[in-house]
Enzyme design. Sequence first.
Site, mmCIF file in Angstrom:
data_model
loop_
_atom_site.group_PDB
_atom_site.id
_atom_site.type_symbol
_atom_site.label_atom_id
_atom_site.label_comp_id
_atom_site.label_asym_id
_atom_site.label_seq_id
_atom_site.Cartn_x
_atom_site.Cartn_y
_atom_site.Cartn_z
ATOM 1 N N LYS A 112 0.824 -1.210 0.000
ATOM 2 C CA LYS A 112 0.000 0.000 0.000
ATOM 3 C C LYS A 112 0.857 1.258 0.000
ATOM 4 O O LYS A 112 0.547 2.226 -0.694
ATOM 5 C CB LYS A 112 -0.959 0.015 1.202
ATOM 6 C CG LYS A 112 -2.069 -1.022 1.068
ATOM 7 C CD LYS A 112 -3.072 -0.931 2.204
ATOM 8 C CE LYS A 112 -4.102 -2.056 2.098
ATOM 9 N NZ LYS A 112 -4.950 -2.156 3.279
ATOM 10 N N LYS A 195 -5.413 -11.589 -5.910
ATOM 11 C CA LYS A 195 -6.609 -11.765 -5.080
ATOM 12 C C LYS A 195 -7.680 -10.745 -5.471
ATOM 13 O O LYS A 195 -7.370 -9.630 -5.913
ATOM 14 C CB LYS A 195 -6.264 -11.648 -3.595
ATOM 15 C CG LYS A 195 -5.993 -10.240 -3.128
ATOM 16 C CD LYS A 195 -6.010 -10.109 -1.600
ATOM 17 C CE LYS A 195 -5.700 -8.651 -1.267
ATOM 18 N NZ LYS A 195 -5.648 -8.306 0.120
ATOM 19 N N LYS A 198 -10.797 -4.741 -3.338
ATOM 20 C CA LYS A 198 -11.440 -3.456 -3.627
ATOM 21 C C LYS A 198 -10.534 -2.551 -4.439
ATOM 22 O O LYS A 198 -10.990 -1.706 -5.186
ATOM 23 C CB LYS A 198 -11.750 -2.725 -2.311
ATOM 24 C CG LYS A 198 -12.724 -3.457 -1.432
ATOM 25 C CD LYS A 198 -12.866 -2.767 -0.069
ATOM 26 C CE LYS A 198 -12.223 -3.591 1.028
ATOM 27 N NZ LYS A 198 -12.989 -3.725 2.251
#
Length: 332
Positions: A112, A195, A198
């Site tokens: 991230k 995966k 969102k």
Amino acid sequence: RPRILSGMQPTSDSLHLGNYLGALTSWVDLQDSYDAYYMVVDLHALTVAPDPQVLRDRTRRTAAQYLAAGVDPERSVLFVQSHVPEHAELAWVLSCHTGFGEASRMTQFKDKSARQGADGTTVGLFTYPVLMAADILLYDAALVPVGEDQRQHLEMTRDLAQRVNSRFGRTFVVPEAHITRATAKIYDLQDPTAKMSKSSSTPAGLIELLDDPKVIGKRIRSAVTDTEREIRFDQESKPGISNLLTIHSALSGTPVDALVASYEGRGYGDLKKELAEVVLDVVVPFQERVRRYLDDPGALDEVLAVGASKAREVAAATRDRVYDRIGLLPAR
Ligand code: TYM
């Protein structure tokens, strides 16, 4: 009954099929045999800098989806993380026992922060797993039902618990991850080696539970497969088909072997068409239940208030125990 705890971030209007199959269905299954605590982790969601009104709305929507999936507030404690101030309190204490290097090694943080760049990365994103450890350790949870992507955070939680226990005497229960093998990682429909998430590159790879059923059907029909014609489970060379089989099996309850046998001599189009039916059989009534919960926000808030007061009893007792062990002067 042994205790379990888990949570999801209210960072989207809808949960996706990875959240549902990787975690939420096991929450529902486990609530009979465990003393279950399920929360909406709104403090964690602050790491994505949400709009205030959107965050409030998504917090209710996430809770409504837990209920619609079958989390029963009579049997489980359902609450919002920020309603229990002890989470933030314990997180501070634990952060003083977390190595800087240890936190830097968390792969979710690395991914991230790499995406956001040094200037966009906050200290909150860095200490995110410490808050998660506090969530778990506050409730003396023995098991934490999550998907594969949370395994490393659970390992860090265990390390922290053991570290505090060895320094101050037995203070925390050392928790274990409960990861359902078959559905531990649901993959993106457009990139079946990544995966479902969102933050995936294209929305076409996602199945959101609250999406228009027509959109869901279309996304399943356009899922990436491979150039063979044979339907079999092979994660390595057929990740797309294997993912569709996993989802079908989890929702229909038919074992993968039996599914593969039933598709012998048939094509990918048949599998996709039937999978769309299986998904919509679950999703359409789910959406109806979510709508009912959202139509009565007063009742929903009442459920959350009852949950928060039950959660606080447990959390405050742990906080007091920890403060005492580490030598904070009791307030009187
Ligand atoms: P979050 O909100 O990202 O995801 C919620 C749950 O869904 C699982 N999951 C998946 N499972 C299978 N396949 C996928 N593609 C997939 N995508 C998501 C996640 O593993 C998770 O179980 N840090 C947590 C929230 C959290 C928490 C906690 C969890 C905060 N405190 C305490 C457990 C206990 C998170 O970001 O989940």
